[in-house]
Design a protein around this motif. Structure first.
Motif, PDB file in Angstrom:
ATOM      1  N   ALA A  95      -0.506  -2.892   2.170  1.00 53.47           N
ATOM      2  CA  ALA A  95      -1.774  -3.560   2.479  1.00 53.47           C
ATOM      3  C   ALA A  95      -2.811  -3.282   1.389  1.00 53.47           C
ATOM      4  CB  ALA A  95      -2.288  -3.085   3.835  1.00 53.47           C
ATOM      5  N   VAL A  96      -2.848  -2.042   0.907  1.00 51.18           N
ATOM      6  CA  VAL A  96      -3.858  -1.671  -0.098  1.00 51.18           C
ATOM      7  C   VAL A  96      -3.621  -2.436  -1.401  1.00 51.18           C
ATOM      8  CG1 VAL A  96      -4.674   0.221  -1.575  1.00 51.18           C
ATOM      9  CG2 VAL A  96      -4.321   0.597   0.882  1.00 51.18           C
ATOM     10  N   LEU A  97      -2.370  -2.473  -1.838  1.00 54.29           N
ATOM     11  CA  LEU A  97      -2.095  -3.151  -3.106  1.00 54.29           C
ATOM     12  C   LEU A  97      -2.388  -4.646  -3.001  1.00 54.29           C
ATOM     13  CD1 LEU A  97       1.207  -1.316  -4.176  1.00 54.29           C
ATOM     14  CD2 LEU A  97      -1.127  -0.900  -4.967  1.00 54.29           C
ATOM     15  N   ALA A  98      -2.006  -5.251  -1.874  1.00 57.56           N
ATOM     16  CA  ALA A  98      -2.241  -6.695  -1.711  1.00 57.56           C
ATOM     17  C   ALA A  98      -3.738  -7.000  -1.615  1.00 57.56           C
ATOM     18  CB  ALA A  98      -1.510  -7.201  -0.470  1.00 57.56           C
ATOM     19  N   ALA A  99      -4.469  -6.153  -0.884  1.00 60.73           N
ATOM     20  CA  ALA A  99      -5.922  -6.373  -0.761  1.00 60.73           C
ATOM     21  C   ALA A  99      -6.598  -6.201  -2.119  1.00 60.73           C
ATOM     22  CB  ALA A  99      -6.508  -5.394   0.261  1.00 60.73           C
ATOM     23  N   HIS A 100      -6.160  -5.184  -2.867  1.00 57.89           N
ATOM     24  CA  HIS A 100      -6.754  -4.933  -4.179  1.00 57.89           C
ATOM     25  C   HIS A 100      -6.560  -6.142  -5.089  1.00 57.89           C
ATOM     26  CE1 HIS A 100      -8.035  -2.614  -7.665  1.00 57.89           C
ATOM     27  NE2 HIS A 100      -6.958  -3.051  -8.301  1.00 57.89           N
ATOM     28  N   ASN A 101      -5.385  -6.740  -5.018  1.00 60.32           N
ATOM     29  CA  ASN A 101      -5.120  -7.905  -5.882  1.00 60.32           C
ATOM     30  C   ASN A 101      -5.997  -9.096  -5.545  1.00 60.32           C
ATOM     31  OD1 ASN A 101      -3.271  -6.750  -7.563  1.00 60.32           O
ATOM     32  ND2 ASN A 101      -1.513  -7.273  -6.262  1.00 60.32           N
ATOM     33  N   LEU A 102      -6.500  -9.116  -4.310  1.00 62.23           N
ATOM     34  CA  LEU A 102      -7.419 -10.204  -3.916  1.00 62.23           C
ATOM     35  C   LEU A 102      -8.880  -9.820  -4.164  1.00 62.23           C
ATOM     36  CD1 LEU A 102      -5.782 -11.280  -0.524  1.00 62.23           C
ATOM     37  CD2 LEU A 102      -5.765 -12.565  -2.668  1.00 62.23           C
TER      38      LEU A 102
END
Lengths: 397, 317
Positions: A27-34
């Motif tokens: 979740a953290v990596l995906a949110a960071h990419n957005l």
């Protein structure tokens, strides 16, 4: 595309499963990419609701740097809250009375105050097993919280998904331990009766039992007759195979021939007031109820009866909650990262009130209303059961 | 009798009780409790209002009935799982707050409510059935709970009326109530059975939900305010929680200066209430606790006997 989404949160409710950090990392990596901020709420919603436990405000700022090494580690950076419920929070009032109070509005207000636009909740299994987190998420969603759930369960009993997070790791640990136990039991000429988790669903018992070719596997979905299981063990022995391992799910039950409860209750007309006051005055109250009184009872019961029926010394062993610990397997790491990233994708696509579900080969978003009040059980005539029978494993029926 | 006193919420009336005071007694369980003892064997007594419970063994299934799957039952509160067993299951999170409008849908009594409103006369009528036994054994009526002192007007009215009818009275209380409640009820009580669950206030809060500061203040004040009443201290002995000598000795130190505290009884932990948690959709937290061994109980009782000047062990309770 989610309009105005800037900051989301992630938390975990229900019991612990191996490797929760993999979900957080996804979740953290995906949110960071957005370009979204993401925070973790400690211990379910307690981080926001229980001031005593929240010296840092109950929130953990999460970043790719923080989760860099979390994926493979056991434990959970978030903590979890197995039974806490913002709709019935235990509180001590001004009179020093303990009472359960609905503080859900206060929780929603705190979420707004912390500028959290949506919450990803990692939730437990079926409502039957006492895992309230899914129902709590459903109720919060109905009150307007933007939320996406991720299924986790070492029993793999969450409906609508083929695989809950944590199951594969628990299965691996259970299988490895069963193999050790079987070897030891065989060497000392005993039959180990091993109880594993599974109140309503026998996936863990069945799949681990199959993996080690256990002699007998007893699951909740198939009521057992131990005389048949004992007969199978005797046949195996005659054929030169020494029986050594019985796997029993904690919710497995014997076949019964009870009369209908309504017939019995007709005999109680004379109890009048006492019966109207409390069903506890009914001498048949609760008769035949399936209550798991304590962990280990299933193993003890089956071991004792099998010993009588086979004249082999039996050894009851309880794996129980131990399988919830440790790190994730490779399958669970991938699944966890996928579930975490999938939940962010759901929010990105303006989905709310849904659970991310693995329906091979896809991750799908299933409305929460379609996931509550359901249990993913083993089909009694399904493929797994047929394979077990083909392997010569007795299911006690 | 004022209207507040005339009616109350009763959980159960149990006849022929021998551990709730002197002689053979009828115990009236009232609803509502301000503590949350993890070992509670009467979880159905805790709530202030009637509580929904469900016994699946009495359900005849969706095909034969299914009435609770429709309004006014809340959406999603009752459901049926896939498979051949079509009996109803309860989602306790969504069923919270269900009342008579829901239980009245159930023709077999599978759904029911714990707690029923009764009048003082209703209660006494039931209690007086056992009058012969009271006279023969020196027994009477005992109010229990829940916490019977949380319905102070109702409790006082029942006990006053019992006295009027010549019935001996007792109460079982944990004492976590405002002093005014105790002051209102105790004049009508012959024997006060009162709990000392844990000594340390922090541990008391952890295991029983609230600290014991007011409880101890209440008991001390009660001993002094009502010197003519008989008090019996009691401790439910929970292994690993309060089964230590230190707790027993601290309770003795608290009660022994007061001559009207005539005994201190130990009640070994049991699990008889556990199935009720399931029927209420509650979680029994002491899943793996087992009753204390008899040797442990004998040892602790010997300490009490010594303090009370009794020599034979096991005579306290």
């Amino acid at each position: 595309m989610a309009a105005g989404m800037q900051r989301i949160a992630i938390n975990s409710g229900g019991g612990y499963v191996p490797g929760l950090n993999a979900v957080v990392t996804g979740a953290v990596l995906a949110a960071h990419n957005l370009g979204w901020e993401i925070v973790g709420i400690r211990d379910g919603y307690d981080g926001l609701m229980v001031d005593d436990n929240a010296p840092d405000g109950g929130l953990i700022n999460l970043s790719p740097q923080i989760v860099e090494n979390l994926g493979g580690a056991g434990g959970s950076i978030l903590g979890t809250a197995a039974r806490n419920d913002p709709f019935r929070m235990r509180t001590i009032n001004a009179d020093n009375f303990v009472q359960e109070v609905d503080r859900s509005d206060e929780l929603l207000q705190k979420i707004r105050t912390k500028k959290i636009d949506a919450v990803i909740s990692i939730v437990g299994g079926s409502a039957l097993t006492g895992a309230h987190a899914l129902s709590v998420a459903f109720k919060l969603s109905r009150k307007g919280l933007r939320t996406v759930c991720i299924p986790k369960s070492v029993e793999n009993d969450v409906a609508a998904t083929a695989l809950s997070f944590g199951f594969n790791s628990a299965l691996g640990y259970t299988t490895e331990t069963l193999e050790h136990i079987r070897t030891a039991a065989r060497d000392v000429h005993r039959i180990a009766v091993v109880e594993v988790l599974g109140q309503q669903a026998g996936w863990l018992a069945l799949q681990s039992g199959m993996a080690v070719c256990a002699d007998v596997v007893l699951i909740p979905e198939i009521p057992y007759d131990l005389r048949k299981a004992a007969a199978k063990l005797r046949e195996d022995e005659k054929a030169g195979r020494r029986p050594s391992l019985v796997v029993v799910a904690e919710g497995a039950t014997p076949k019964t021939g009870d009369a209908s409860p309504t017939d019995k209750s007709q005999n109680l007309q004379g109890h009048g007031l006492r019966k109207s006051l409390s069903p506890l005055s009914d001498p048949l109250f609760g008769e035949g109820a399936r209550v798991i009184e304590r962990s280990g009872l299933a193993a003890e019961t089956v071991a004792l009866q099998l010993q009588r029926l086979t004249d082999h010394a039996t050894l009851p062993i309880v794996l129980g909650q131990m399988v919830r610990g440790g790190g994730p397997t490779a399958v669970d790491r991938q699944l966890g990262l996928g579930y975490g990233a999938g939940a962010v994708r759901a929010l990105e696509n303006d989905q709310t009130g849904v659970m991310v579900a693995f329906q091979p080969p896809d991750l799908k978003f299933v409305p929460l209303a379609e996931t509550i009040n359901k249990v993913r059980t083993v089909p009694a005539s399904g493929e797994f059961v047929q394979i077990a029978r083909a392997l010569g494993i007795s299911l006690g029926d | 009798m004022n209207s507040q006193a005339s009616k109350g919420l009763v959980l159960n009336i149990q006849h022929f009780c021998t551990n709730d005071g002197p002689g053979i007694r009828t115990t009236v369980f009232l609803k509502f409790c301000g503590l949350r003892c993890k070992w509670c064997c009467n979880p159905e007594s805790i709530g202030q209002k009637p509580e929904l419970a469900y016994n699946i063994n009495k359900c005849i299934g969706k095909k034969a009935c299914g009435r609770c799957l429709q309004p006014p039952a809340p959406e999603g509160a009752m459901y049926v799982l896939d498979g051949s067993d079509d009996r109803i299951h309860i989602n306790w999170d969504l069923a919270h707050g269900c009342g008579e409008e829901t239980t009245s849908l159930c023709p077999t009594g599978a759904l029911y409510l714990f707690g029923k409103e009764m009048t003082v006369n209703d209660v006494l009528k039931e209690v007086e059935q056992d009058g012969t036994f009271y006279r023969e054994s020196g027994g009477g009526i005992t109010l229990s709970g829940g916490e019977c002192l949380l319905q102070p007007d109702f409790s006082a009215a029942i006990l006053a009326e019992a006295h009027q009818r010549g019935i001996n009275t007792a109460i079982e209380t944990a004492g976590n109530v405002p002093w005014e409640f105790m002051e209102k009820v105790l004049p009508h009580v012959d024997t006060v059975l009162h709990d000392h669950k844990l000594t340390d206030p922090v541990r008391h809060k952890k295991w029983a939900g609230a600290d014991n500061k007011r409880i101890l203040e209440n008991f001390k004040k009660a001993y002094e305010t009502f010197p003519d009443k008989t008090f019996v201290a009691r401790t439910p002995v929970i292994p690993g929680v309060n089964d230590d000598e230190e707790h027993i000795r601290s309770v003795l130190a608290f009660i022994r200066p007061h001559k009207n505290v005539v005994d201190y009884q130990l009640l070994p932990y049991h699990r008889y209430g556990e199935p009720k948690y399931r029927f209420l959709g509650k979680v029994y937290e002491l899943e793996d606790f087992t009753p204390p061994p008899p040797e442990k109980m004998d040892h602790l009782r010997a300490i009490i006997d010594e303090s009370f000047g009794r020599t034979a062990p096991g005579t306290t309770g």
